[in-house]
Design a protein around this motif. Structure first.
Motif, short mmCIF file in Angstrom:
data_model
loop_
_atom_site.label_atom_id
_atom_site.label_comp_id
_atom_site.label_asym_id
_atom_site.label_seq_id
_atom_site.Cartn_x
_atom_site.Cartn_y
_atom_site.Cartn_z
N LEU A 13 -23.16 -9.50 -77.34
CA LEU A 13 -22.02 -9.90 -76.51
C LEU A 13 -22.19 -9.52 -75.04
N ARG A 14 -23.19 -8.72 -74.73
CA ARG A 14 -23.42 -8.35 -73.33
C ARG A 14 -24.77 -8.91 -72.86
N ASP A 15 -25.90 -8.34 -73.30
CA ASP A 15 -27.19 -8.87 -72.84
C ASP A 15 -27.39 -10.27 -73.43
N GLY A 16 -26.95 -10.47 -74.67
CA GLY A 16 -27.09 -11.79 -75.31
C GLY A 16 -26.38 -12.85 -74.51
N GLY A 73 -18.86 -0.24 -73.43
CA GLY A 73 -18.74 -1.09 -72.25
C GLY A 73 -19.81 -0.67 -71.25
N LEU A 74 -20.41 -1.65 -70.60
CA LEU A 74 -21.48 -1.37 -69.63
C LEU A 74 -20.90 -1.17 -68.23
N ALA A 75 -21.52 -0.30 -67.46
CA ALA A 75 -21.06 -0.04 -66.09
C ALA A 75 -22.24 0.38 -65.22
N ILE A 97 -19.26 4.71 -73.07
CA ILE A 97 -19.56 4.07 -71.78
C ILE A 97 -21.07 4.15 -71.58
N HIS A 98 -21.63 2.99 -71.26
CA HIS A 98 -23.08 2.90 -71.02
C HIS A 98 -23.27 2.66 -69.53
N THR A 99 -23.80 3.65 -68.84
CA THR A 99 -23.99 3.48 -67.40
C THR A 99 -25.48 3.51 -67.07
N PHE A 100 -25.86 2.77 -66.05
CA PHE A 100 -27.29 2.63 -65.75
C PHE A 100 -27.54 2.55 -64.26
N ILE A 101 -28.77 2.90 -63.90
CA ILE A 101 -29.24 2.70 -62.52
C ILE A 101 -30.76 2.55 -62.57
N TRP A 139 -26.82 6.68 -71.10
CA TRP A 139 -27.36 6.44 -69.76
C TRP A 139 -28.72 5.74 -69.85
N SER A 140 -28.92 4.75 -68.97
CA SER A 140 -30.20 4.01 -68.97
C SER A 140 -30.84 4.02 -67.59
N PRO A 141 -32.15 4.34 -67.54
CA PRO A 141 -32.91 4.15 -66.30
C PRO A 141 -33.46 2.73 -66.32
N GLU A 142 -32.85 1.84 -65.57
CA GLU A 142 -33.30 0.45 -65.63
C GLU A 142 -34.75 0.35 -65.14
N ASP A 143 -35.51 -0.51 -65.77
CA ASP A 143 -36.94 -0.72 -65.48
C ASP A 143 -37.75 0.55 -65.79
N ILE A 167 -29.92 8.60 -74.46
CA ILE A 167 -30.76 8.17 -73.35
C ILE A 167 -31.47 6.90 -73.81
N ASN A 168 -31.16 5.81 -73.13
CA ASN A 168 -31.72 4.52 -73.52
C ASN A 168 -32.88 4.17 -72.60
N ILE A 169 -34.03 3.86 -73.19
CA ILE A 169 -35.20 3.54 -72.38
C ILE A 169 -35.42 2.02 -72.42
N PRO A 170 -35.06 1.33 -71.36
CA PRO A 170 -35.25 -0.13 -71.39
C PRO A 170 -36.62 -0.57 -70.89
N ASP A 171 -37.16 -1.54 -71.59
CA ASP A 171 -38.32 -2.26 -71.06
C ASP A 171 -37.70 -3.53 -70.47
N THR A 172 -37.10 -3.33 -69.31
CA THR A 172 -36.23 -4.36 -68.70
C THR A 172 -36.90 -5.71 -68.53
N VAL A 173 -38.19 -5.70 -68.17
CA VAL A 173 -38.85 -6.98 -67.89
C VAL A 173 -39.82 -7.39 -69.00
N VAL A 202 -33.90 2.64 -77.50
CA VAL A 202 -34.77 1.73 -76.76
C VAL A 202 -34.13 0.36 -76.67
N HIS A 203 -34.49 -0.35 -75.60
CA HIS A 203 -33.89 -1.65 -75.30
C HIS A 203 -35.03 -2.53 -74.78
N CYS A 204 -35.59 -3.36 -75.66
CA CYS A 204 -36.80 -4.09 -75.29
C CYS A 204 -36.55 -5.57 -75.09
N HIS A 205 -37.10 -6.08 -74.01
CA HIS A 205 -37.02 -7.53 -73.75
C HIS A 205 -38.29 -8.21 -74.23
N ASN A 206 -38.16 -9.53 -74.43
CA ASN A 206 -39.19 -10.24 -75.19
C ASN A 206 -40.08 -11.14 -74.35
O1 KIV Z 1 -32.61 -4.73 -69.67
C1 KIV Z 1 -32.01 -3.77 -69.17
O2 KIV Z 1 -32.58 -2.91 -68.47
C2 KIV Z 1 -30.59 -3.67 -69.41
C3 KIV Z 1 -29.93 -2.39 -69.03
C4 KIV Z 1 -28.55 -2.61 -68.55
C5 KIV Z 1 -29.98 -1.45 -70.20
O3 KIV Z 1 -30.02 -4.57 -69.98
#
Ligand code: KIV
Ligand code: ZN
Length: 527
Positions: A13-16, A73-75, A97-101, A139-143, A167-173, A202-206
């Motif tokens: 419902l958010r990244d999707g 909720g994301l912020a 609350i999920h906050t990121f930078i 909390w997520s460190p984006e990228d 602590i969420n580790i995203p593979d943003t790209v 973890v939060h992995c993109h495809n």
């Molecule tokens: O892909 C990403 O880095 C995100 C963050 C907000 C977790 O979606």
């Protein structure tokens, strides 16, 4: 062997929803969220409340209905975002609350235009602010996968000291490869002194097709939460697919000593629902939920299957909520059999709704000899879209078409409560129908997608039509199904127009979306 639990964090419902063209209405989101609850997802990321009024309302409503799942909720790292998320979540039984930078040099320099020290300061302040609303802070460190490791460790350490519990580790790209991503998780465990005070997610993109592999590699190295989406939808090439991760852990428990709480029998239903709502059809060969995932075409395979299903099936269709027998119901099936089938497929409806659906089923069974499970999914979703606010309704459609002449469509419609008959010509029946519908309300919408799928095999199969309309950067998706492809097409176009009217209304009331926020404006809000 003791098995460890992997938390399933669903972000459909958010990244999707960030998939280009996949916007969902608030009602659609609530509908999906209630299925995610029934499926026993641990955490639902219900939206990004500051991004739009629609997201705010969706998070608010999902907070009220979620009995099992934690609502998140994301912020961004901004007080405005965090306060807005806190407010939207106020009614949730359990909230996060999920906050990121961003933490990579590239993002800090060009996107945020912030120095490392400023980012670290912002992490502290944002997490402290979120504590006003809940202790459950992610909390997520984006990228993260492109971040300087030493800076990443430092940022994580500060986040945990400030109060982050996940602590969420995203593979943003979607840049990482499995071994490398596993090592990143291992290094975080070995280099962040307070990491035992938080759960690693973890939060992995495809982008390279590795989201699921990277997530599994991270689990092996210590991640205990996975962020994923139904059908793998998400920004660009999407996110790790929930159904693939969950079925992988279940099917290969011999090598992967982990478990999830997911009721896998709900997978097919929710996959179909998300596909219908977003208009993103699932590719036939998609793992777990593709049409062919349990189909055996070659003679050798069919022969093997008849002798012993294990020869070519590593999991059963029943385990993902499909029945093994393809044929479901026919013209002579009664109300009882229909009710049982609905319940087998995971639907829970009251008597009134079952009766309505049963009469639609009877109409369908009159037109079509055999009614399959996919037909029932389509029937239920068609009925659910009729239940929604309909400004325009199709009463009747007739057509004249053939070789050597223009086609003509005659539509009998109910438009804002008034009956109207509209006739229009076109180059073929679809063109004639759409020409007629285009003119019924003032609009500048362009048809950007028209897609027809046969729901099952055979010439009497129901057609499922998806259309996407775009008006002033606003996209809506409509769907319709019927044994007559022309009727399904008219239903789909009308469905999209109804959504367009609704969306126009909401856009008027809505706040500026984040997409429209300039970098300068963004800078002003950074704390
Ligand atoms: O892909 C990403 O880095 C995100 C963050 C907000 C977790 O979606
Ligand atoms: Zn993402």
């Amino acid at each position: 062997m003791t098995k460890e639990k992997i938390l399933i964090f669903d972000t459909t419902l958010r990244d999707g929803e960030q998939s280009a063209g996949a916007s969902m209405s608030v009602e659609d989101k609530v509908n999906i969220a209630s299925r995610l609850n029934e499926m026993k997802v641990d955490i639902i990321e219900a939206g990004f409340p500051f991004a739009s009024k629609g997201d705010f309302q969706a998070v608010q409503k999902i907070s009220k209905i979620s009995k099992h799942s934690i609502v998140c909720g994301l912020a961004r790292a901004q007080f405005k975002d965090i306060d807005c998320a806190g407010e939207a979540l106020s009614n949730a039984k359990r909230k996060r609350i999920h906050t990121f930078i961003s933490t990579s040099d590239l993002h800090m320099k060009y996107k945020l235009r912030m120095k490392k020290e400023e980012v670290l300061e912002s992490i502290k302040k944002s997490i402290k602010r979120a504590q006003k609303f809940t202790d459950d802070i992610e909390w997520s460190p984006e990228d993260a996968s492109r971040t300087d490791p030493d800076f990443l460790y430092k940022a994580i350490e500060i986040a945990i000291n400030s109060g982050a519990k996940t602590i969420n580790i995203p593979d943003t790209v979607g840049y990482a490869i499995p071994k490398e991503f596993g090592i990143l998780i291992k290094n975080i465990k070995n280099n962040v002194y307070n990491i035992d005070k938080a759960i690693i997610s973890v939060h992995c993109h495809n982008d390279l097709g590795l989201a699921v592999s990277n997530s599994l590699s991270a689990i092996i190295e210590g991640a205990r939460q996975v962020e994923c989406t139904i059908n793998g939808i998400g920004e660009r090439a999407g996110n790790a697919a929930l159904e693939e991760i969950v079925m992988c852990l279940k099917t290969r428990k011999d090598k992967l000593p982990y478990f999830t709480d997911i009721n896998t029998k709900r997978i097919s239903l929710i996959s179909h629902l998300v596909s219908t709502i977003t208009g993103f059809t699932v590719q036939p060969n998609k793992a777990i939920v593709g049409k062919n995932a349990f189909a055996h075409e070659s003679g050798i395979h069919q022969d093997g299957m008849l002798k012993n299903a294990n020869t070519y099936e590593i999991m059963t269709p029943e385990s993902v909520g499909l029945s093994s027998s393809e044929l479901v119901l026919g013209k002579h099936s009664g109300r009882h059999a229909f009710r049982v089938k609905l319940s087998d497929l995971g639907y829970k409806f009251n008597e009134e709704k079952i009766n309505k659906l049963f009469s639609k089923f009877k109409d369908l069974a009159d037109k079509k000899k055999q009614v399959f499970e996919e037909d029932i999914f389509a029937l239920v979703e068609d009925e659910q879209s009729v239940q929604k606010k309909m400004f325009i309704k199709l009463i009747d459609l007739s057509l004249t078409c053939g070789t050597g002449r223009k086609s003509e469509a005659k539509l009998n419609l109910n438009i804002f409560g008034e009956k109207k008959i509209i006739k229009e010509k076109g180059n073929g029946p679809i063109d004639a129908i759409f020409n007629a519908l285009k003119g019924i309300i003032p609009n500048e919408a362009n048809l950007i997608v028209y897609q027809v799928n046969a729901i099952t095999k055979g010439t009497d199969a129901q057609a499922e039509v998806n259309v996407r309309l775009e008006e002033n950067l606003m996209t809506v998706q409509g769907q319709g199904s019927d044994v007559d492809t022309m009727v399904a097409s008219a239903k789909a176009y009308i469905n999209a127009m109804n959504k367009l009217i609704m969306k126009r209304k909401k856009a008027k009331e809505s706040k500026k979306t984040l997409l429209q926020t300039s970098d300068e404006e963004l800078d002003k809000h950074v704390i």
